[in-house]
Design a protein around this motif. Sequence first.
Motif, short mmCIF file in Angstrom:
data_model
loop_
_atom_site.label_atom_id
_atom_site.label_comp_id
_atom_site.label_asym_id
_atom_site.label_seq_id
_atom_site.Cartn_x
_atom_site.Cartn_y
_atom_site.Cartn_z
N HIS A 45 0.83 -1.20 0.00
CA HIS A 45 0.00 0.00 0.00
C HIS A 45 0.87 1.25 0.00
N PRO A 46 0.58 2.23 -0.88
CA PRO A 46 1.44 3.42 -0.97
C PRO A 46 1.37 4.34 0.24
N TRP A 47 0.31 4.28 1.02
CA TRP A 47 0.21 5.17 2.18
C TRP A 47 1.20 4.79 3.27
N MET A 57 14.73 11.62 2.46
CA MET A 57 13.56 12.47 2.30
C MET A 57 12.79 12.52 3.62
N SER A 58 12.42 13.70 4.03
CA SER A 58 11.69 13.86 5.28
C SER A 58 10.25 13.38 5.14
N HIS A 59 9.59 13.18 6.26
CA HIS A 59 8.20 12.74 6.22
C HIS A 59 7.30 13.82 5.64
N VAL A 60 7.66 15.07 5.83
CA VAL A 60 6.87 16.17 5.26
C VAL A 60 6.93 16.12 3.73
N ALA A 61 8.11 15.86 3.19
CA ALA A 61 8.26 15.77 1.74
C ALA A 61 7.51 14.56 1.18
N ARG A 62 7.55 13.44 1.89
CA ARG A 62 6.82 12.25 1.42
C ARG A 62 5.32 12.48 1.44
N VAL A 63 4.81 13.13 2.49
CA VAL A 63 3.38 13.44 2.55
C VAL A 63 3.01 14.41 1.43
N GLY A 64 3.88 15.38 1.19
CA GLY A 64 3.63 16.33 0.10
C GLY A 64 3.59 15.66 -1.26
#
Length: 153
Positions: A45-47, A57-64
């Motif tokens: 699952h991609p989420w 890569m930070s978690h903020v960048a991955r969420v973005g």
Amino acid sequence: MNPLNQAATTLAVMRRLDQAGEKAARAFLTAGFLGRVIMLFPAVHPWVIVVYISLFMSHVARVGLLAVKIFGSMAAGAIFHSATGGTMSKASDASCKPRSGWLTELIQAVTVGVVSALVADGVIFALGTLRAQHFFRLQSADGPSAASVINWW
């Protein structure tokens, strides 16, 4: 046997990886369909990528990037549907309406979905390559090379 293979074998024996693997395989094979789906869900699952720890890569960048994938795909689909007449007004001219039929609508929907997903993935690829971090090894924090690297960051 070379030292690397010997070390890997020793580590595997110490951690009892063979027993853990057999236990996992047995649990998977004896589980029902829903159990297998639940076991495989985190792997595909991609989420789930949002909660992984990454050095690059930070978690903020991955969420973005995940948000760009979702909203980019929706935006591309909206553009295609408005361009093909899927969102026309009821008061528009009858000659402007697209052909109807379930096969035509199915082919159009599949084509729009695939193209919009590819467009969104292209944008994500471009943004992901821009976001890639480069690591530098500095011998000391003094000197012109260290100052230029720190200023560049």
